[in-house]
Scaffold this motif. Structure first.
Motif, short mmCIF file in Angstrom:
data_model
loop_
_atom_site.label_atom_id
_atom_site.label_comp_id
_atom_site.label_asym_id
_atom_site.label_seq_id
_atom_site.Cartn_x
_atom_site.Cartn_y
_atom_site.Cartn_z
N VAL A 217 42.21 31.59 26.84
CA VAL A 217 41.18 32.61 26.98
C VAL A 217 39.93 32.00 27.60
N ALA A 218 39.36 32.70 28.56
CA ALA A 218 38.11 32.25 29.18
C ALA A 218 37.20 33.46 29.36
N PRO A 219 35.89 33.22 29.47
CA PRO A 219 34.98 34.33 29.72
C PRO A 219 35.24 34.97 31.08
N LYS A 220 34.86 36.22 31.21
CA LYS A 220 35.09 36.99 32.43
C LYS A 220 34.58 36.27 33.67
N ASN A 221 33.40 35.62 33.57
CA ASN A 221 32.81 35.00 34.75
C ASN A 221 33.68 33.88 35.33
N VAL A 222 34.52 33.26 34.51
CA VAL A 222 35.42 32.21 35.02
C VAL A 222 36.37 32.82 36.07
N TYR A 223 36.87 34.01 35.77
CA TYR A 223 37.81 34.67 36.69
C TYR A 223 37.07 35.25 37.91
N THR A 224 35.92 35.87 37.66
CA THR A 224 35.21 36.50 38.78
C THR A 224 34.66 35.44 39.74
N GLU A 225 34.22 34.30 39.23
CA GLU A 225 33.74 33.23 40.11
C GLU A 225 34.86 32.70 41.00
N ALA A 226 36.07 32.64 40.46
CA ALA A 226 37.22 32.19 41.26
C ALA A 226 37.48 33.15 42.41
N ILE A 227 37.38 34.46 42.13
CA ILE A 227 37.58 35.45 43.18
C ILE A 227 36.44 35.40 44.19
N ASP A 228 35.20 35.36 43.66
CA ASP A 228 34.02 35.37 44.54
C ASP A 228 34.05 34.19 45.51
N SER A 229 34.51 33.03 45.05
CA SER A 229 34.54 31.85 45.92
C SER A 229 35.50 32.05 47.10
#
Length: 106
Positions: free
Chosen positions: A91-103
């Motif tokens: 489990v990770a916070p949402k921003n971990v996933y969104t930062e991966a996409i944003d990059s």
């Protein structure tokens, strides 16, 4: 809601996508998976049209889980142009996933 991805649709949906792809490998019996699921669904809505966000039920679809070495769930894999470019186990916070996409979108 995130897209349901199966072994039969993985190649077309994930590997041939021209957009970044986030794939949540999960199972119904997995407690931590139930924590990640709603986050993945939110991301699916927020990135609609910009990224493909989907889930693979590892109990029903084992081929690609095995191919990418998914041994613990939840595992979220990030693909870009058919290449595996990111992995988050547990489990990770949402921003971990969104930062991966944003990059990948910049």
């Amino acid at each position: 809601m995130a897209l349901e991805i199966t072994d039969a649709t993985f190649d077309e949906t994930v590997l041939k996508s021209d957009k970044p792809v986030v794939v949540d490998f999960w199972a119904a019996w997995c407690g931590p998976c139930r924590m990640v699921g709603p986050i993945i669904d939110q991301i699916s809505e927020e990135y609609e049209g910009k990224a493909v966000v989907g889930k693979v039920d590892v109990d029903a679809n084992q081929e690609f889980a095995a191919k990418y070495g998914v041994r613990n769930i939840p595992t979220v894999l990030v693909f870009n142009k058919g290449e595996l470019v990111g992995r988050q186990v547990g489990v990770a916070p949402k921003n971990v996933y969104t930062e991966a996409i944003d990059s990948l979108l910049n």
